[in-house]
Scaffold this motif. Sequence first.
Motif, PDB file in Angstrom:
ATOM      1  N   THR A  36      91.759  58.173  11.098  1.00 54.05           N
ATOM      2  CA  THR A  36      90.920  57.833  12.258  1.00 54.05           C
ATOM      3  C   THR A  36      89.843  58.917  12.358  1.00 54.05           C
ATOM      4  OG1 THR A  36      92.191  59.213  13.760  1.00 54.05           O
ATOM      5  CG2 THR A  36      92.936  56.924  13.484  1.00 54.05           C
ATOM      6  N   PHE A  37      88.834  58.634  13.165  1.00 50.70           N
ATOM      7  CA  PHE A  37      87.798  59.661  13.325  1.00 50.70           C
ATOM      8  C   PHE A  37      88.390  60.918  13.969  1.00 50.70           C
ATOM      9  CE2 PHE A  37      84.567  62.027  15.556  1.00 50.70           C
ATOM     10  CZ  PHE A  37      83.748  62.334  14.482  1.00 50.70           C
ATOM     11  N   ASP A  38      89.310  60.734  14.887  1.00 48.82           N
ATOM     12  CA  ASP A  38      89.928  61.908  15.525  1.00 48.82           C
ATOM     13  C   ASP A  38      90.650  62.782  14.500  1.00 48.82           C
ATOM     14  OD1 ASP A  38      88.971  61.334  17.964  1.00 48.82           O
ATOM     15  OD2 ASP A  38      90.827  60.412  18.724  1.00 48.82           O
ATOM     16  N   ASP A  39      91.356  62.112  13.554  1.00 48.94           N
ATOM     17  CA  ASP A  39      92.010  62.882  12.475  1.00 48.94           C
ATOM     18  C   ASP A  39      90.946  63.705  11.735  1.00 48.94           C
ATOM     19  OD1 ASP A  39      94.507  61.691  12.865  1.00 48.94           O
ATOM     20  OD2 ASP A  39      94.053  60.035  11.499  1.00 48.94           O
ATOM     21  N   ALA A  40      89.879  63.016  11.346  1.00 52.08           N
ATOM     22  CA  ALA A  40      88.831  63.679  10.549  1.00 52.08           C
ATOM     23  C   ALA A  40      88.218  64.830  11.330  1.00 52.08           C
ATOM     24  CB  ALA A  40      87.756  62.660  10.170  1.00 52.08           C
ATOM     25  N   ASN A  41      88.020  64.608  12.605  1.00 50.39           N
ATOM     26  CA  ASN A  41      87.383  65.615  13.450  1.00 50.39           C
ATOM     27  C   ASN A  41      88.264  66.856  13.609  1.00 50.39           C
ATOM     28  OD1 ASN A  41      85.071  66.261  14.811  1.00 50.39           O
ATOM     29  ND2 ASN A  41      85.824  65.507  16.792  1.00 50.39           N
ATOM     30  N   ARG A  42      89.574  66.643  13.509  1.00 49.82           N
ATOM     31  CA  ARG A  42      90.490  67.789  13.555  1.00 49.82           C
ATOM     32  C   ARG A  42      90.513  68.524  12.208  1.00 49.82           C
ATOM     33  NH1 ARG A  42      93.720  64.505  16.707  1.00 49.82           N
ATOM     34  NH2 ARG A  42      94.714  63.620  14.858  1.00 49.82           N
ATOM     35  N   MET A  43      90.285  67.760  11.140  1.00 49.23           N
ATOM     36  CA  MET A  43      90.425  68.359   9.801  1.00 49.23           C
ATOM     37  C   MET A  43      89.213  69.181   9.383  1.00 49.23           C
ATOM     38  SD  MET A  43      92.262  65.160   7.902  1.00 49.23           S
ATOM     39  CE  MET A  43      92.525  65.781   6.276  1.00 49.23           C
ATOM     40  N   VAL A  44      88.015  68.723   9.713  1.00 53.17           N
ATOM     41  CA  VAL A  44      86.812  69.465   9.288  1.00 53.17           C
ATOM     42  C   VAL A  44      85.858  69.642  10.465  1.00 53.17           C
ATOM     43  CG1 VAL A  44      86.947  68.564   6.924  1.00 53.17           C
ATOM     44  CG2 VAL A  44      85.475  67.404   8.592  1.00 53.17           C
ATOM     45  N   GLU A  45      84.845  70.440  10.231  1.00 54.31           N
ATOM     46  CA  GLU A  45      83.872  70.733  11.273  1.00 54.31           C
ATOM     47  C   GLU A  45      82.716  69.738  11.184  1.00 54.31           C
ATOM     48  OE1 GLU A  45      84.332  72.873   8.540  1.00 54.31           O
ATOM     49  OE2 GLU A  45      86.272  73.261   9.486  1.00 54.31           O
ATOM     50  N   ASN A  46      82.029  69.560  12.299  1.00 51.62           N
ATOM     51  CA  ASN A  46      80.799  68.751  12.342  1.00 51.62           C
ATOM     52  C   ASN A  46      81.016  67.331  11.802  1.00 51.62           C
ATOM     53  OD1 ASN A  46      79.885  71.230  13.065  1.00 51.62           O
ATOM     54  ND2 ASN A  46      78.507  71.521  11.339  1.00 51.62           N
ATOM     55  N   ALA A  47      82.209  66.802  11.995  1.00 53.49           N
ATOM     56  CA  ALA A  47      82.516  65.472  11.437  1.00 53.49           C
ATOM     57  C   ALA A  47      81.611  64.409  12.055  1.00 53.49           C
ATOM     58  CB  ALA A  47      83.976  65.126  11.701  1.00 53.49           C
ATOM     59  N   VAL A  48      81.163  63.483  11.214  1.00 54.49           N
ATOM     60  CA  VAL A  48      80.386  62.352  11.728  1.00 54.49           C
ATOM     61  C   VAL A  48      80.988  61.017  11.294  1.00 54.49           C
ATOM     62  CG1 VAL A  48      78.182  63.572  11.913  1.00 54.49           C
ATOM     63  CG2 VAL A  48      78.801  62.467   9.750  1.00 54.49           C
ATOM     64  N   GLY A  49      81.906  61.046  10.331  1.00 57.12           N
ATOM     65  CA  GLY A  49      82.463  59.779   9.852  1.00 57.12           C
ATOM     66  C   GLY A  49      83.551  60.012   8.823  1.00 57.12           C
ATOM     67  N   ILE A  50      83.887  58.933   8.140  1.00 54.51           N
ATOM     68  CA  ILE A  50      84.939  59.000   7.117  1.00 54.51           C
ATOM     69  C   ILE A  50      84.422  58.232   5.913  1.00 54.51           C
ATOM     70  CG2 ILE A  50      87.311  58.301   6.547  1.00 54.51           C
ATOM     71  CD1 ILE A  50      87.402  58.215   9.846  1.00 54.51           C
ATOM     72  N   THR A  51      84.523  58.824   4.755  1.00 51.09           N
ATOM     73  CA  THR A  51      84.124  58.072   3.565  1.00 51.09           C
ATOM     74  C   THR A  51      85.374  57.466   2.949  1.00 51.09           C
ATOM     75  OG1 THR A  51      82.873  58.144   1.522  1.00 51.09           O
ATOM     76  CG2 THR A  51      84.268  60.041   1.976  1.00 51.09           C
ATOM     77  N   SER A  52      85.204  56.493   2.106  1.00 53.53           N
ATOM     78  CA  SER A  52      86.410  55.888   1.533  1.00 53.53           C
ATOM     79  C   SER A  52      86.248  55.706   0.035  1.00 53.53           C
ATOM     80  CB  SER A  52      86.723  54.557   2.215  1.00 53.53           C
ATOM     81  OG  SER A  52      85.584  53.756   2.225  1.00 53.53           O
ATOM     82  N   ILE A  53      87.357  55.549  -0.603  1.00 57.55           N
ATOM     83  CA  ILE A  53      87.391  55.470  -2.062  1.00 57.55           C
ATOM     84  C   ILE A  53      88.521  54.493  -2.411  1.00 57.55           C
ATOM     85  CG2 ILE A  53      89.019  57.393  -2.474  1.00 57.55           C
ATOM     86  CD1 ILE A  53      86.982  58.504  -4.413  1.00 57.55           C
ATOM     87  N   PRO A  54      88.352  53.668  -3.453  1.00 53.67           N
ATOM     88  CA  PRO A  54      89.428  52.708  -3.738  1.00 53.67           C
ATOM     89  C   PRO A  54      90.749  53.397  -4.100  1.00 53.67           C
ATOM     90  CG  PRO A  54      87.425  52.146  -4.944  1.00 53.67           C
ATOM     91  CD  PRO A  54      87.189  53.511  -4.346  1.00 53.67           C
ATOM     92  N   LEU A  55      91.825  52.792  -3.637  1.00 56.38           N
ATOM     93  CA  LEU A  55      93.167  53.277  -3.986  1.00 56.38           C
ATOM     94  C   LEU A  55      93.861  52.163  -4.763  1.00 56.38           C
ATOM     95  CD1 LEU A  55      95.508  55.392  -3.509  1.00 56.38           C
ATOM     96  CD2 LEU A  55      96.139  54.018  -1.533  1.00 56.38           C
ATOM     97  N   GLY A  56      94.284  52.474  -5.977  1.00 55.90           N
ATOM     98  CA  GLY A  56      94.985  51.468  -6.792  1.00 55.90           C
ATOM     99  C   GLY A  56      96.299  52.026  -7.288  1.00 55.90           C
TER     100      GLY A  56
END
Length: 412
Positions: A36-56
């Motif tokens: 979630t954005f909240d997770d990301a915001n806790r993990m790094v600074e100045n967070a604005v979003g989340i990028t994604s990558i395929p998982l197979g």
Amino acid sequence: MPKKFHEMDRDERLDHLKKETGLSDEEVAVLGNPLTFDDANRMVENAVGITSIPLGIATNFVVNGIERLVPMAIEEPSVIAAASKAAKIARLQGGFTADADESYMIGQVQVVSLSKVAAAKRRVLARKKELLEIANSKSRSVAAVGLQVRELRDGSPNRMGRMLVVELTADTKDAMGANAINTMCEAIAPKVAEITGGEVVLKILSNYATKRMVRCRAVFDKDELGGSEIVKRILYAYALAYSDVYRAVTHNKGVMNGIDAVALATGQDFRAIEASAHAYAARDGTYRSLTRWWRTKAGHLAGEIELPLAVGIVGGVTAVHPTAKAALKILGIKSAKELAMVMAAAGLAQNLAAIRALASEGIQKGHMRLHARNIAVMAGARGEEIDIVAKKVADGPVTIDRAKQILDSLRK
Ligand code: MEV
């Protein structure tokens, strides 16, 4: 005949994972809906979003006799299919055999401004027990088990003088261990300064995890590879990767396609893994292949990979990232060592798949066949059109213009 994993649709694949790995509905749900954005915001600074990558999921892996479904996070087509194909060939001869060292990590405390370097070194070694006790007072789960001191000559361009490096070895068990080691190094630093009479500058783990090596071997059936001539051509490819840095880097990039993809899927520090692997590839002063290949008496191709690999299944990102947790569960591993062994197998498989393709038909055919689906989407294909257009476009030049023509005639 049951459907193969790659023939299933997404729901069928997820059902298969639930059945094979005991993944719960909640865990399956995070596979398509990670941070979630909240997770990301806790993990790094100045967070604005989340990028994604395929998982197979790479299939067919058998490591030390255990079947593994291997999650891989990667944006590049062909990698997961190639790893699965190589693992399928390896399993005919028993799969991958791997072993890993204990999870020993090294931490460094740099001491400068020493008038009598050798005497300072002796004094530190004499107080080893006390220093280890200080380090161990900082962690319940990680144990400092060794301490050595290295004396470094001044090779710096700025003539900063001789120095000592006090090196702690700690057993980080199932953690990658960076935090614990850094804390231990900082904890012993004042005592090291007092004992040596010098100035402590850096206090940090070393990512060059040479006490945490993993090794993996497999034999690949010559007929499945395409015959003796292909085996010979693969050995030519290895000869080039062993001797020439320009080829070795690309060869090892293929290895890291496998290792990094599992690292990313399971929440590992892939920058640390990369830095360590490449330093190891250059350990004799020349950058060489991370894998070794030879022909067995029966004419099959045998391969081995050895590299330092610091991974964790507790703490760090693995503790907070829901997809990483689910990926670890899919793998079904019980320890960091087991994870390292599967990653080494993925690296060896990936390398075999790449050099086999390069030594025979080349990689572009398979690559473009898979890329054709992206091209179809770029040309405007949607839903069922994607596969139809991709299949047709793969028969000739894989270009957007051709895909558009094919799509137009399909829609007419
Ligand atoms: C591409 O991502 C990786 C390869 O270039 C590796 C290799 O050349 O061995 C195919």
